[in-house]
Enzyme design. Structure first.
Site, PDB file in Angstrom:
ATOM      1  N   ASP A  11      11.172 -65.032 -46.924  1.00  0.00           N
ATOM      2  CA  ASP A  11      12.548 -65.119 -46.425  1.00  0.00           C
ATOM      3  C   ASP A  11      12.833 -66.543 -45.977  1.00  0.00           C
ATOM      4  OD1 ASP A  11      15.107 -64.179 -45.732  1.00  0.00           O
ATOM      5  OD2 ASP A  11      14.534 -64.046 -43.639  1.00  0.00           O
ATOM      6  N   SER A  12      14.128 -66.849 -45.862  1.00  0.00           N
ATOM      7  CA  SER A  12      14.506 -68.190 -45.416  1.00  0.00           C
ATOM      8  C   SER A  12      14.157 -68.419 -43.945  1.00  0.00           C
ATOM      9  CB  SER A  12      16.013 -68.372 -45.596  1.00  0.00           C
ATOM     10  OG  SER A  12      16.693 -67.378 -44.861  1.00  0.00           O
ATOM     11  N   TYR A  43      19.565 -70.909 -45.348  1.00  0.00           N
ATOM     12  CA  TYR A  43      19.810 -71.175 -46.762  1.00  0.00           C
ATOM     13  C   TYR A  43      21.273 -70.872 -47.112  1.00  0.00           C
ATOM     14  CZ  TYR A  43      14.754 -71.113 -48.085  1.00  0.00           C
ATOM     15  OH  TYR A  43      13.412 -71.362 -48.241  1.00  0.00           O
ATOM     16  N   GLY A  44      21.904 -70.041 -46.269  1.00  0.00           N
ATOM     17  CA  GLY A  44      23.168 -69.412 -46.631  1.00  0.00           C
ATOM     18  C   GLY A  44      24.346 -70.329 -46.860  1.00  0.00           C
ATOM     19  N   CYS A  75      14.916 -62.612 -49.127  1.00  0.00           N
ATOM     20  CA  CYS A  75      16.115 -63.399 -48.837  1.00  0.00           C
ATOM     21  C   CYS A  75      17.173 -63.182 -49.928  1.00  0.00           C
ATOM     22  CB  CYS A  75      15.741 -64.873 -48.752  1.00  0.00           C
ATOM     23  SG  CYS A  75      17.149 -65.929 -48.434  1.00  0.00           S
ATOM     24  N   ASN A  76      18.277 -62.580 -49.555  1.00  0.00           N
ATOM     25  CA  ASN A  76      19.344 -62.305 -50.526  1.00  0.00           C
ATOM     26  C   ASN A  76      19.888 -63.586 -51.130  1.00  0.00           C
ATOM     27  OD1 ASN A  76      20.606 -59.229 -50.275  1.00  0.00           O
ATOM     28  ND2 ASN A  76      19.354 -59.850 -48.559  1.00  0.00           N
ATOM     29  N   THR A  77      20.025 -64.610 -50.300  1.00  0.00           N
ATOM     30  CA  THR A  77      20.569 -65.875 -50.790  1.00  0.00           C
ATOM     31  C   THR A  77      19.652 -66.466 -51.852  1.00  0.00           C
ATOM     32  OG1 THR A  77      21.497 -66.188 -48.586  1.00  0.00           O
ATOM     33  CG2 THR A  77      21.434 -68.118 -50.011  1.00  0.00           C
ATOM     34  N   GLU A 159      19.277 -66.673 -35.376  1.00  0.00           N
ATOM     35  CA  GLU A 159      18.084 -67.540 -35.358  1.00  0.00           C
ATOM     36  C   GLU A 159      18.015 -68.381 -34.084  1.00  0.00           C
ATOM     37  OE1 GLU A 159      15.531 -68.330 -37.814  1.00  0.00           O
ATOM     38  OE2 GLU A 159      16.108 -66.664 -39.105  1.00  0.00           O
ATOM     39  N   CYS A 189      21.878 -59.251 -46.310  1.00  0.00           N
ATOM     40  CA  CYS A 189      21.169 -60.405 -45.749  1.00  0.00           C
ATOM     41  C   CYS A 189      20.020 -59.853 -44.906  1.00  0.00           C
ATOM     42  CB  CYS A 189      22.117 -61.222 -44.886  1.00  0.00           C
ATOM     43  SG  CYS A 189      21.300 -62.535 -43.962  1.00  0.00           S
ATOM     44  N   THR A 190      18.880 -60.512 -44.978  1.00  0.00           N
ATOM     45  CA  THR A 190      17.701 -60.018 -44.260  1.00  0.00           C
ATOM     46  C   THR A 190      17.943 -59.845 -42.765  1.00  0.00           C
ATOM     47  OG1 THR A 190      17.014 -62.321 -44.198  1.00  0.00           O
ATOM     48  CG2 THR A 190      15.875 -60.878 -45.768  1.00  0.00           C
ATOM     49  N   HIS A 191      18.807 -60.663 -42.210  1.00  0.00           N
ATOM     50  CA  HIS A 191      19.015 -60.635 -40.767  1.00  0.00           C
ATOM     51  C   HIS A 191      19.908 -59.484 -40.284  1.00  0.00           C
ATOM     52  CE1 HIS A 191      17.604 -64.668 -41.528  1.00  0.00           C
ATOM     53  NE2 HIS A 191      17.525 -64.943 -40.239  1.00  0.00           N
TER      54      HIS A 191
HETATM   55  N1  DGL Z   1      17.748 -64.698 -45.383  1.00  0.00           N
HETATM   56  C1  DGL Z   1      19.030 -64.989 -45.944  1.00  0.00           C
HETATM   57  C2  DGL Z   1      19.580 -63.843 -46.733  1.00  0.00           C
HETATM   58  O1  DGL Z   1      19.000 -62.757 -46.780  1.00  0.00           O
HETATM   59  C3  DGL Z   1      20.070 -65.432 -44.986  1.00  0.00           C
HETATM   60  C4  DGL Z   1      19.680 -66.425 -43.977  1.00  0.00           C
HETATM   61  C5  DGL Z   1      19.994 -67.834 -44.320  1.00  0.00           C
HETATM   62  O2  DGL Z   1      21.166 -68.223 -44.352  1.00  0.00           O
HETATM   63  O3  DGL Z   1      19.022 -68.526 -44.525  1.00  0.00           O
HETATM   64  O4  DGL Z   1      20.614 -64.003 -47.330  1.00  0.00           O
END
Ligand code: DGL
Length: 276
Positions: A11-12, A43-44, A75-77, A159, A189-191
């Site tokens: 994940d990011s 990362y988003g 990480c979806n992004t 975060e 998104c993972t969060h």
């Molecule tokens: N972990 C990223 C996701 O699932 C989002 C967090 C980020 O912006 O890094 O999209």
């Protein structure tokens, strides 16, 4: 049968700890290595090229330094910016016997099973702009409508210990989906699984189901392992979970324990040079 290879989760940042814990609880025997790229989060709001480069470095590290043979790209992004290219080029060229599994298609399969025709998506800006959810959804069922809402402020707040500021911002993000009469909302998104209760509150009684990846991915992974005994037989099963990050602060350590729901010990690594 037990081997030496590990399951990696990438994940990011720290949000992927939620999915890691869900996998650990669902598949308690398996050894898991989590890598959160806290040095480069978020990362988003980044370019596709930057997310691709960070994803390659992180996953190469999991393959080379942690003996992962299978990595869940939580990480979806990164799924939007890097997954397809990494599967088609990076794996084919450098690691043909390893696998990277994404989270977008399993999530959409779950959404499709609910037979909803109007689905909302909460995700990062990069994820929404990529249209990946829409493209993949329309391969499954072109008649489903997707309403996407980009939420650029949520990850930085989570975060950075800023949960107390979340509610009014979340209200703003959720309102357009309520107005669109969606039947369910994908937490893309993972969060965001961390925000389930806040999101339910923001829905203000509307009958909308939340689709959360921590409740989907572990079962999909188990199913994948059943279908791929050649991978499963080589995975080590000593009930160990290792939590690695690329940058460490006292705040990260504290946030990680809050997210994981138990005291955890993060280990800092350099994805370029191995564990420090
Ligand atoms: N972990 C990223 C996701 O699932 C989002 C967090 C980020 O912006 O890094 O999209």
């Amino acid at each position: 049968m037990s081997g030496t290879h590990k399951i990696g989760v990438f994940d990011s940042g720290l949000g992927g700890l939620l999915i890691t814990k869900a996998i650990r609880d669902y598949l308690p025997d398996y050894d898991i290595v989590y890598l959160g790229d806290t040095l480069n989060v978020p990362y988003g709001n980044r370019s596709t090229d930057a997310v691709y480069a960070h994803s390659v470095a992180a996953i190469r590290y999991l393959f080379e330094q942690q003996d992962c043979t299978l990595v869940i790209m939580a990480c979806n992004t990164a799924n939007a910016s890097a997954l397809r290219k990494m599967q088609q080029e990076f794996l084919t060229r450098h690691y043909p016997d390893r696998r990277i599994l994404g989270v977008v298609v399993p999530t959409l399969e779950e959404a499709h099973e609910m037979r909803h025709k109007r689905i909302g998506l909460l995700a990062t800006h990069t994820m929404v702009m990529s249209n990946v959810y829409e493209e993949e959804l329309h391969k499954i069922d072109p008649d489903i409508e997707l309403f996407s809402q980009s939420c650029p402020l949520l990850v930085p707040l989570i975060e950075n210990d800023g949960m107390k500021w979340i509610e009014p911002i979340l209200d703003e993000y959720v309102q357009p989906l309520i107005c669109a009469n969606v039947q369910s909302i994908i937490l893309g998104c993972t969060h965001y699984p961390l925000l389930k209760n806040h999101i339910k509150k923001a829905l203000n009684g509307a009958d909308i189901k939340l689709i959360s990846q921590d409740e989907i991915v572990p079962a999909k992974l188990m199913d994948y392992l059943h279908r791929h005994p050649e991978i499963d037989d080589n995975l080590s099963k000593s009930k160990n979970t290792k939590l690695l990050v690329t940058d460490m602060t006292t705040a990260y350590q504290k946030t990680a324990s809050q997210i994981y729901g138990e005291d955890v010990c993060l280990q800092k690594v350099s994805v370029a040079g191995g564990e420090q």
